[in-house]
Scaffold this motif. Structure first.
Motif, PDB file in Angstrom:
ATOM      1  N   VAL A  69       8.527  15.245 -29.123  1.00  0.00           N
ATOM      2  CA  VAL A  69       9.142  14.442 -28.030  1.00  0.00           C
ATOM      3  C   VAL A  69       8.227  13.280 -27.654  1.00  0.00           C
ATOM      4  O   VAL A  69       8.688  12.165 -27.367  1.00  0.00           O
ATOM      5  N   GLN A  70       6.920  13.529 -27.688  1.00  0.00           N
ATOM      6  CA  GLN A  70       5.967  12.491 -27.299  1.00  0.00           C
ATOM      7  C   GLN A  70       6.089  11.262 -28.176  1.00  0.00           C
ATOM      8  O   GLN A  70       5.863  10.136 -27.722  1.00  0.00           O
ATOM      9  N   THR A  71       6.468  11.466 -29.438  1.00  0.00           N
ATOM     10  CA  THR A  71       6.591  10.313 -30.344  1.00  0.00           C
ATOM     11  C   THR A  71       7.749   9.406 -29.954  1.00  0.00           C
ATOM     12  O   THR A  71       7.800   8.247 -30.396  1.00  0.00           O
ATOM     13  N   ARG A  72       8.666   9.918 -29.145  1.00  0.00           N
ATOM     14  CA  ARG A  72       9.838   9.117 -28.747  1.00  0.00           C
ATOM     15  C   ARG A  72       9.639   8.361 -27.413  1.00  0.00           C
ATOM     16  O   ARG A  72      10.470   7.548 -27.053  1.00  0.00           O
ATOM     17  N   PHE A  73       8.561   8.676 -26.693  1.00  0.00           N
ATOM     18  CA  PHE A  73       8.330   8.070 -25.378  1.00  0.00           C
ATOM     19  C   PHE A  73       6.982   7.357 -25.370  1.00  0.00           C
ATOM     20  O   PHE A  73       6.037   7.793 -26.045  1.00  0.00           O
ATOM     21  N   ARG A  74       6.900   6.309 -24.613  1.00  0.00           N
ATOM     22  CA  ARG A  74       5.675   5.527 -24.493  1.00  0.00           C
ATOM     23  C   ARG A  74       4.798   6.014 -23.342  1.00  0.00           C
ATOM     24  O   ARG A  74       3.766   5.424 -23.073  1.00  0.00           O
ATOM     25  N   TYR A  75       5.224   7.041 -22.631  1.00  0.00           N
ATOM     26  CA  TYR A  75       4.405   7.607 -21.558  1.00  0.00           C
ATOM     27  C   TYR A  75       4.261   9.097 -21.828  1.00  0.00           C
ATOM     28  O   TYR A  75       5.049   9.705 -22.563  1.00  0.00           O
ATOM     29  N   PRO A  76       3.246   9.742 -21.269  1.00  0.00           N
ATOM     30  CA  PRO A  76       2.929  11.135 -21.601  1.00  0.00           C
ATOM     31  C   PRO A  76       4.075  12.097 -21.282  1.00  0.00           C
ATOM     32  O   PRO A  76       4.792  11.925 -20.292  1.00  0.00           O
ATOM     33  N   ILE A 107       8.720  12.020 -13.767  1.00  0.00           N
ATOM     34  CA  ILE A 107      10.070  12.582 -13.862  1.00  0.00           C
ATOM     35  C   ILE A 107       9.912  14.053 -14.241  1.00  0.00           C
ATOM     36  O   ILE A 107       9.235  14.389 -15.224  1.00  0.00           O
ATOM     37  N   LEU A 108      10.524  14.954 -13.467  1.00  0.00           N
ATOM     38  CA  LEU A 108      10.425  16.388 -13.693  1.00  0.00           C
ATOM     39  C   LEU A 108      11.798  16.958 -13.988  1.00  0.00           C
ATOM     40  O   LEU A 108      12.795  16.578 -13.347  1.00  0.00           O
ATOM     41  N   VAL A 109      11.811  17.900 -14.935  1.00  0.00           N
ATOM     42  CA  VAL A 109      13.041  18.649 -15.235  1.00  0.00           C
ATOM     43  C   VAL A 109      12.630  20.076 -15.565  1.00  0.00           C
ATOM     44  O   VAL A 109      11.618  20.319 -16.235  1.00  0.00           O
ATOM     45  N   ALA A 110      13.352  21.044 -15.053  1.00  0.00           N
ATOM     46  CA  ALA A 110      12.961  22.463 -15.199  1.00  0.00           C
ATOM     47  C   ALA A 110      13.481  23.057 -16.505  1.00  0.00           C
ATOM     48  O   ALA A 110      14.571  22.723 -16.979  1.00  0.00           O
ATOM     49  N   VAL A 118       9.127  20.294 -17.535  1.00  0.00           N
ATOM     50  CA  VAL A 118       8.812  19.217 -18.458  1.00  0.00           C
ATOM     51  C   VAL A 118       8.507  17.986 -17.597  1.00  0.00           C
ATOM     52  O   VAL A 118       9.347  17.542 -16.813  1.00  0.00           O
ATOM     53  N   ARG A 119       7.296  17.486 -17.758  1.00  0.00           N
ATOM     54  CA  ARG A 119       6.858  16.338 -16.933  1.00  0.00           C
ATOM     55  C   ARG A 119       6.706  15.110 -17.803  1.00  0.00           C
ATOM     56  O   ARG A 119       5.977  15.130 -18.793  1.00  0.00           O
ATOM     57  N   LEU A 120       7.383  14.031 -17.423  1.00  0.00           N
ATOM     58  CA  LEU A 120       7.283  12.767 -18.119  1.00  0.00           C
ATOM     59  C   LEU A 120       6.578  11.785 -17.183  1.00  0.00           C
ATOM     60  O   LEU A 120       7.033  11.550 -16.051  1.00  0.00           O
ATOM     61  N   GLY A 121       5.518  11.198 -17.647  1.00  0.00           N
ATOM     62  CA  GLY A 121       4.818  10.237 -16.803  1.00  0.00           C
ATOM     63  C   GLY A 121       3.316  10.439 -16.830  1.00  0.00           C
ATOM     64  O   GLY A 121       2.810  11.311 -17.546  1.00  0.00           O
ATOM     65  N   PRO A 122       2.586   9.658 -16.117  1.00  0.00           N
ATOM     66  CA  PRO A 122       3.095   8.737 -15.070  1.00  0.00           C
ATOM     67  C   PRO A 122       3.877   7.556 -15.635  1.00  0.00           C
ATOM     68  O   PRO A 122       3.527   7.022 -16.685  1.00  0.00           O
ATOM     69  N   LEU A 123       4.953   7.197 -14.943  1.00  0.00           N
ATOM     70  CA  LEU A 123       5.843   6.134 -15.374  1.00  0.00           C
ATOM     71  C   LEU A 123       5.196   4.769 -15.130  1.00  0.00           C
ATOM     72  O   LEU A 123       4.354   4.609 -14.234  1.00  0.00           O
ATOM     73  N   PRO A 124       5.592   3.758 -15.870  1.00  0.00           N
ATOM     74  CA  PRO A 124       5.102   2.392 -15.589  1.00  0.00           C
ATOM     75  C   PRO A 124       5.532   1.952 -14.181  1.00  0.00           C
ATOM     76  O   PRO A 124       6.632   2.267 -13.721  1.00  0.00           O
ATOM     77  N   GLN A 125       4.646   1.253 -13.503  1.00  0.00           N
ATOM     78  CA  GLN A 125       4.924   0.815 -12.140  1.00  0.00           C
ATOM     79  C   GLN A 125       5.725  -0.492 -12.140  1.00  0.00           C
ATOM     80  O   GLN A 125       5.505  -1.373 -12.980  1.00  0.00           O
ATOM     81  N   PHE A 126       6.656  -0.581 -11.190  1.00  0.00           N
ATOM     82  CA  PHE A 126       7.415  -1.811 -11.020  1.00  0.00           C
ATOM     83  C   PHE A 126       6.502  -2.904 -10.455  1.00  0.00           C
ATOM     84  O   PHE A 126       5.578  -2.636  -9.693  1.00  0.00           O
ATOM     85  N   ALA A 127       6.773  -4.140 -10.860  1.00  0.00           N
ATOM     86  CA  ALA A 127       6.019  -5.259 -10.300  1.00  0.00           C
ATOM     87  C   ALA A 127       6.386  -5.432  -8.830  1.00  0.00           C
ATOM     88  O   ALA A 127       7.542  -5.334  -8.454  1.00  0.00           O
ATOM     89  N   GLY A 128       5.388  -5.703  -8.006  1.00  0.00           N
ATOM     90  CA  GLY A 128       5.654  -5.888  -6.576  1.00  0.00           C
ATOM     91  C   GLY A 128       4.830  -4.925  -5.751  1.00  0.00           C
ATOM     92  O   GLY A 128       4.219  -3.989  -6.267  1.00  0.00           O
ATOM     93  N   PRO A 129       4.797  -5.151  -4.439  1.00  0.00           N
ATOM     94  CA  PRO A 129       3.971  -4.316  -3.570  1.00  0.00           C
ATOM     95  C   PRO A 129       4.547  -2.926  -3.390  1.00  0.00           C
ATOM     96  O   PRO A 129       5.763  -2.715  -3.433  1.00  0.00           O
TER      97      PRO A 129
END
Length: 439
Positions: A69-76, A107-110, A118-129
């Protein structure tokens, strides 16, 4: 005044704090909730796919499935224990229902029938404060605004404190107290208005005091004559003497009555000229009306009004101007030998009434004082109360003009009333006693 300033500033701070709280509530309750829902909707598909892939590989090959699965996502992507996450009851319920949730930056899913997630992330942060950045920034802006308000209000509060101190000093009897305008670089109109009001009050009180002293002095003479004549009536041994002394009492009583009448006119002129409506009138008609009241009293004197080449109009209080001009004409008739002349002249926006006689005139050294109440240069040689010229000056000032005295071509005195031709606001600070003006 300091307490009022503190109360006002605390009120401003409270308003800014409430605004900051409302903004924080709106940001947290609407913007953040909407953003979380959007993120969960967009990423829940990938999270559920990752969960299904892990389940399909079985518990024995879970590590290989996670690596795939990790090969399909750019975050852990990791498997974590549910107990390691600080989740609310709502989050637990949603996970049990098979939903993917956003918790922090993950993102969490049981995994069904398991305590693992199953924990996906940390996700990329949106630009802005971030939310905290926005709230801190807004709070800083509001704090800066509060500081600026305090700085701007400080000189105003200082001036109001000066007004308060001066008002208390005047209330305690120090009528000379004034606000120092030179110490305020950005003076408020209230400072100048307060000083003007204080000048007016002091001038009125000084005038009333001087007038009261003068009236007290003037009333003594007729009262003493009445008292003395009354004593003589009692001791009169003939009817002729008794009648002569009664006539003396009547004469003193008439003089006292004239004095009271003139005094009432003198004190009422401010009220009358201030509330009476102004009218557009012809200067020549005003002069003729004023002369008509006095020319019959002096049959041996010729009264003349010189008609100007053209009609001269002005906006004024007619009754007050007729009275002032009439007083000058009547006064000239007392001292004139053969002639009293009234002329009218327009100079730019000024209308000038000149009353001349061929009498003895007014010595130059006495012209400064001739308009003072109860001052009579001729003593008791001429009838009068000594208020006529003072009343003329008072009326002229209330009409926005002035009266002066000089030598006449006829050989006597020349009195001149100078008024604005157009309607102007009433002067609010004209001095009453004339100490500051040379006539």
């Amino acid at each position: 005044m300091t307490r009022l300033f503190i109360q006002f500033f605390c009120g401003v701070l409270l308003i800014l704090f409430i605004a900051w709280g409302i903004q924080a509530y709106v940001f947290r309750g609407t913007t953040e909730a909407q953003n979380i829902a959007v993120i969960e909707t967009a990423l829940s598909g990938g999270a559920l796919l990752a969960r299904d892939t892990v389940l399909a590989g079985g518990s024995d090959r879970m590590d290989e499935s996670v690596a795939e699965v990790q090969t399909r996502f750019r975050y852990p992507v990791k498997i974590v224990q549910r107990s390691d996450r600080n989740l609310s009851d709502v989050h637990h319920q949603r996970l049990n229902d098979g939903e993917a949730i956003l918790h922090g930056s993950y993102i969490l899913v049981a995994l069904p029938e398991s305590s693992e997630l199953v924990r996906l992330g940390p996700l990329p942060q949106f630009a802005g404060p971030r939310r905290s950045d926005v709230l801190i920034g807004l709070g800083s802006v509001l704090l800066l605004a509060a500081t600026a308000i305090a700085i701007l209000l400080r000189p105003i509060a200082r001036q109001f404190r000066s007004v308060e101190r001066t008002a208390l000093a005047i209330a305690e009897g120090d009528f000379s107290a004034r606000i120092d305008e030179s110490g305020h670089r950005r003076g408020l109109p209230i400072v100048a208005a307060f000083n003007t009001m204080a000048d007016r009050v002091e001038s009125l009180l000084r005038s009333q005091k001087e007038l009261l002293q003068a009236v007290s002095h003037e009333l003594r003479t007729p009262l003493a004559r009445i008292k003395f004549a009354t004593e003589l009536v009692r001791s009169a041994d003939t009817e002729a003497k008794r009648n002569q002394r009664i006539d003396s009492i009547d004469e003193a009583t008439d003089k006292l009555d004239d004095l009271v009448a003139e005094l009432l006119n003198y004190t009422r002129v401010d009220e009358q000229s201030q509330v009476a409506p102004r009218e557009r009138v012809l200067a020549y008609e005003i002069a003729c009306e004023a002369m008509g009241q006095y020319d019959q009293l002096h049959p041996n004197v010729q009264f003349v009004v010189i008609q100007p080449d053209r009609d001269i109009e002005l906006v004024t209080y007619p009754a007050g101007l007729v009275r002032a001009l009439g007083n000058l004409i009547g006064n000239a008739g007392k001292y004139a030998k053969t002639q009293v002349r009234v002329s009218i002249e327009q100079r730019a926006n000024l209308v000038c009434f000149q009353v001349e006689d061929d009498g003895v005139g007014v010595p130059e050294e006495q012209r400064r004082y001739i308009f003072e109440p109860f001052l009579r240069l001729s003593g008791d040689s001429q009838p009068g109360t000594g208020l006529g010229l003072a009343l003329v000056r008072r009326i002229c000032r209330r009409l926005g003009g002035k009266v002066t005295v000089a030598d006449s071509e006829l050989g006597g005195a020349s009195f001149e009333i100078e008024l604005r031709q157009s309607l102007l606001p009433m002067p609010a600070t004209s001095p009453i006693n004339g100490d500051d003006e040379t006539q």
